[in-house]
Scaffold this motif. Sequence first.
Motif, PDB file in Angstrom:
ATOM      1  N   SER A 188       0.848  -1.187   0.000  1.00  0.00           N
ATOM      2  CA  SER A 188       0.000   0.000   0.000  1.00  0.00           C
ATOM      3  C   SER A 188       0.879   1.231   0.000  1.00  0.00           C
ATOM      4  N   ALA A 189       0.245   2.386  -0.230  1.00  0.00           N
ATOM      5  CA  ALA A 189       1.006   3.629  -0.270  1.00  0.00           C
ATOM      6  C   ALA A 189       0.339   4.700   0.573  1.00  0.00           C
ATOM      7  N   PHE A 190       1.176   5.492   1.230  1.00  0.00           N
ATOM      8  CA  PHE A 190       0.768   6.753   1.838  1.00  0.00           C
ATOM      9  C   PHE A 190       1.583   7.849   1.186  1.00  0.00           C
ATOM     10  N   GLY A 191       1.002   9.018   1.087  1.00  0.00           N
ATOM     11  CA  GLY A 191       1.723  10.123   0.490  1.00  0.00           C
ATOM     12  C   GLY A 191       1.411  11.414   1.198  1.00  0.00           C
ATOM     13  N   VAL A 197       6.074  19.536  -3.528  1.00  0.00           N
ATOM     14  CA  VAL A 197       6.653  18.192  -3.609  1.00  0.00           C
ATOM     15  C   VAL A 197       5.609  17.154  -3.218  1.00  0.00           C
ATOM     16  N   ILE A 198       5.713  15.949  -3.796  1.00  0.00           N
ATOM     17  CA  ILE A 198       4.968  14.779  -3.331  1.00  0.00           C
ATOM     18  C   ILE A 198       5.978  13.742  -2.867  1.00  0.00           C
ATOM     19  N   ARG A 199       5.768  13.225  -1.653  1.00  0.00           N
ATOM     20  CA  ARG A 199       6.582  12.121  -1.153  1.00  0.00           C
ATOM     21  C   ARG A 199       5.683  10.924  -0.925  1.00  0.00           C
ATOM     22  N   LEU A 200       6.113   9.771  -1.419  1.00  0.00           N
ATOM     23  CA  LEU A 200       5.363   8.527  -1.286  1.00  0.00           C
ATOM     24  C   LEU A 200       6.099   7.575  -0.345  1.00  0.00           C
ATOM     25  N   PHE A 201       5.311   6.919   0.519  1.00  0.00           N
ATOM     26  CA  PHE A 201       5.831   5.958   1.487  1.00  0.00           C
ATOM     27  C   PHE A 201       5.109   4.633   1.279  1.00  0.00           C
ATOM     28  N   SER A 202       5.805   3.542   1.514  1.00  0.00           N
ATOM     29  CA  SER A 202       5.242   2.213   1.299  1.00  0.00           C
ATOM     30  C   SER A 202       4.900   1.549   2.626  1.00  0.00           C
ATOM     31  N   TYR A 203       3.817   0.747   2.603  1.00  0.00           N
ATOM     32  CA  TYR A 203       3.427  -0.088   3.748  1.00  0.00           C
ATOM     33  C   TYR A 203       3.286  -1.511   3.221  1.00  0.00           C
ATOM     34  N   PRO A 204       3.831  -2.516   3.921  1.00  0.00           N
ATOM     35  CA  PRO A 204       3.980  -3.847   3.313  1.00  0.00           C
ATOM     36  C   PRO A 204       2.702  -4.584   2.972  1.00  0.00           C
ATOM     37  N   ASN A 205       1.596  -4.325   3.661  1.00  0.00           N
ATOM     38  CA  ASN A 205       0.349  -5.024   3.348  1.00  0.00           C
ATOM     39  C   ASN A 205      -0.487  -4.209   2.364  1.00  0.00           C
ATOM     40  N   MET A 206      -0.919  -4.833   1.309  1.00  0.00           N
ATOM     41  CA  MET A 206      -1.860  -4.196   0.405  1.00  0.00           C
ATOM     42  C   MET A 206      -3.207  -4.058   1.108  1.00  0.00           C
ATOM     43  N   GLY A 207      -3.914  -2.945   0.878  1.00  0.00           N
ATOM     44  CA  GLY A 207      -5.278  -2.831   1.384  1.00  0.00           C
ATOM     45  C   GLY A 207      -5.479  -1.908   2.560  1.00  0.00           C
ATOM     46  N   PHE A 218      -0.146   9.080  14.272  1.00  0.00           N
ATOM     47  CA  PHE A 218      -0.487   8.750  12.888  1.00  0.00           C
ATOM     48  C   PHE A 218      -1.252   7.436  12.909  1.00  0.00           C
ATOM     49  N   LEU A 219      -2.523   7.478  12.429  1.00  0.00           N
ATOM     50  CA  LEU A 219      -3.393   6.306  12.492  1.00  0.00           C
ATOM     51  C   LEU A 219      -3.901   5.934  11.105  1.00  0.00           C
ATOM     52  N   PHE A 220      -4.078   4.630  10.886  1.00  0.00           N
ATOM     53  CA  PHE A 220      -4.719   4.138   9.673  1.00  0.00           C
ATOM     54  C   PHE A 220      -5.238   2.731   9.924  1.00  0.00           C
ATOM     55  N   CYS A 221      -6.006   2.215   8.979  1.00  0.00           N
ATOM     56  CA  CYS A 221      -6.527   0.847   9.062  1.00  0.00           C
ATOM     57  C   CYS A 221      -5.781  -0.045   8.077  1.00  0.00           C
ATOM     58  N   ASP A 222      -5.220  -1.120   8.584  1.00  0.00           N
ATOM     59  CA  ASP A 222      -4.713  -2.205   7.740  1.00  0.00           C
ATOM     60  C   ASP A 222      -5.905  -3.144   7.602  1.00  0.00           C
ATOM     61  N   LEU A 330       6.756  12.647  10.318  1.00  0.00           N
ATOM     62  CA  LEU A 330       5.918  11.710  11.071  1.00  0.00           C
ATOM     63  C   LEU A 330       5.739  10.410  10.298  1.00  0.00           C
ATOM     64  N   LEU A 331       5.452  10.507   9.001  1.00  0.00           N
ATOM     65  CA  LEU A 331       5.302   9.297   8.191  1.00  0.00           C
ATOM     66  C   LEU A 331       6.614   8.520   8.123  1.00  0.00           C
ATOM     67  N   GLU A 332       7.721   9.235   7.966  1.00  0.00           N
ATOM     68  CA  GLU A 332       9.010   8.550   7.869  1.00  0.00           C
ATOM     69  C   GLU A 332       9.336   7.818   9.170  1.00  0.00           C
ATOM     70  N   ARG A 333       8.953   8.411  10.290  1.00  0.00           N
ATOM     71  CA  ARG A 333       9.228   7.795  11.582  1.00  0.00           C
ATOM     72  C   ARG A 333       8.531   6.445  11.713  1.00  0.00           C
ATOM     73  N   HIS A 334       7.343   6.329  11.129  1.00  0.00           N
ATOM     74  CA  HIS A 334       6.552   5.113  11.328  1.00  0.00           C
ATOM     75  C   HIS A 334       6.473   4.203  10.103  1.00  0.00           C
ATOM     76  N   LEU A 335       6.892   4.697   8.939  1.00  0.00           N
ATOM     77  CA  LEU A 335       6.832   3.887   7.721  1.00  0.00           C
ATOM     78  C   LEU A 335       8.202   3.667   7.084  1.00  0.00           C
ATOM     79  N   GLY A 336       9.204   4.394   7.557  1.00  0.00           N
ATOM     80  CA  GLY A 336      10.511   4.318   6.937  1.00  0.00           C
ATOM     81  C   GLY A 336      10.678   5.405   5.891  1.00  0.00           C
ATOM     82  N   PRO A 337      11.833   5.483   5.266  1.00  0.00           N
ATOM     83  CA  PRO A 337      12.104   6.549   4.302  1.00  0.00           C
ATOM     84  C   PRO A 337      11.143   6.515   3.121  1.00  0.00           C
ATOM     85  N   ALA A 338      10.914   7.681   2.538  1.00  0.00           N
ATOM     86  CA  ALA A 338      10.080   7.764   1.341  1.00  0.00           C
ATOM     87  C   ALA A 338      10.669   6.909   0.228  1.00  0.00           C
ATOM     88  N   VAL A 339       9.790   6.265  -0.548  1.00  0.00           N
ATOM     89  CA  VAL A 339      10.250   5.429  -1.656  1.00  0.00           C
ATOM     90  C   VAL A 339      10.295   6.217  -2.967  1.00  0.00           C
TER      91      VAL A 339
END
Length: 370
Positions: A188-191, A197-207, A218-222, A330-339
């Motif tokens: 999945s992706a967060f941006g 600028v647009i920065r995109l971050f990846s999350y390992p589970n699709m959906g 920072f909250l979301f639903c897997d 905040l996103l980088e802290r919890h998702l890792g570096p932007a892809v």
Amino acid sequence: MRAAGRAARSEIAFRRNLASPALRGHTEACDLPIEGRYIFSSERGVFSLRRDMLRKLTNIPAFGIAIAADKIYLATWHGQESLVLEGSLPALLGGGDCRWRELYRVRYLTEAGRIHQITTQGEALWLANTARNTYTKIDRRTGAWLANIGPFRCSFGHPILNDHNHVNSVFAQPNYLLFAAFKINRASAFGVCGKGVIRLFSYPNMGVHDCIIAGEDFLFCDSYRLWEGDNGGVVVKNGTVCDQAYFDANPAFFVRGIAGHGPEMVIGNSHVGDARERFRGRGALIVAKNDRVVHRIDLPCAQVYDILREDGTHFDRPPAATNFEAASALLERHLGPAVEEFPLRDALSGERQKKFAASDIGDVAEYLDA
């Protein structure tokens, strides 16, 4: 003949719902351990939720919902089109004439392409315009188109302008736009968009669904923890599953929609199944206190699409991140570096997405310069 008859009946029912006053009845007594007052959307209409009452407000089905002052906005659908409606919030809550009016519509190929989440920011309404794979900005008073941001690109750098990544969530702030998409290949992706600028971050589970900043969190639903087996969906807060022991022992269906008041959080849990089965079961709401599940209630609908507090926010803690760099950190802290990172101007396209002249890229000045 039969198809024409069904279409005619559908049109009559749709117009009747738009013209009808908000519902006064359809109330179910309940005893929920909540303090907040919430509104949630479903395939069977929009509902109000309080400690002692679950009440249906309208039969108009809705995916995204948004509130600004005394107006409520619904992303609904009819035929092969998604529509955004504006109506009176006091009338909806009080059983009066909502005076629904259409602001925007877009055609989709399949129901998966319906407009998903929507959100207001100032005089703008931002749409997760799933059929177009873009985040669309319109004037929330007139419905006038203002901009399209297509954050996913082909290998040649051209925005992908059809339902390919399944954009589904949007969280607009004055100086940045936070968004989420169901898939980038098997992830999945967060941006986050701002400062040109647009920065995109990846999350390992699709959906994934939802992307919310509440205070420092920072909250979301897997939504169903795809690739992790039959574990059901969860809420993720700051990179950690909320009450994982509960959700492992009591698998949810398809988790989508979150809102909260103080230490409480209300979580949507939609019935899961193929296109024909997903509307035949019963969805649920899960209540958590201090990130621990304390209650569950079945619903008279199968799908929970979005949940808001009655004041139009998801949580009563405004985002501590007030600018693009803070949100990105905040996103980088919890998702890792932007892809991926690229100029916002490369993601802009016109109202009909047919040309890319400077005169046709729309108005996103707040995110080009903030």
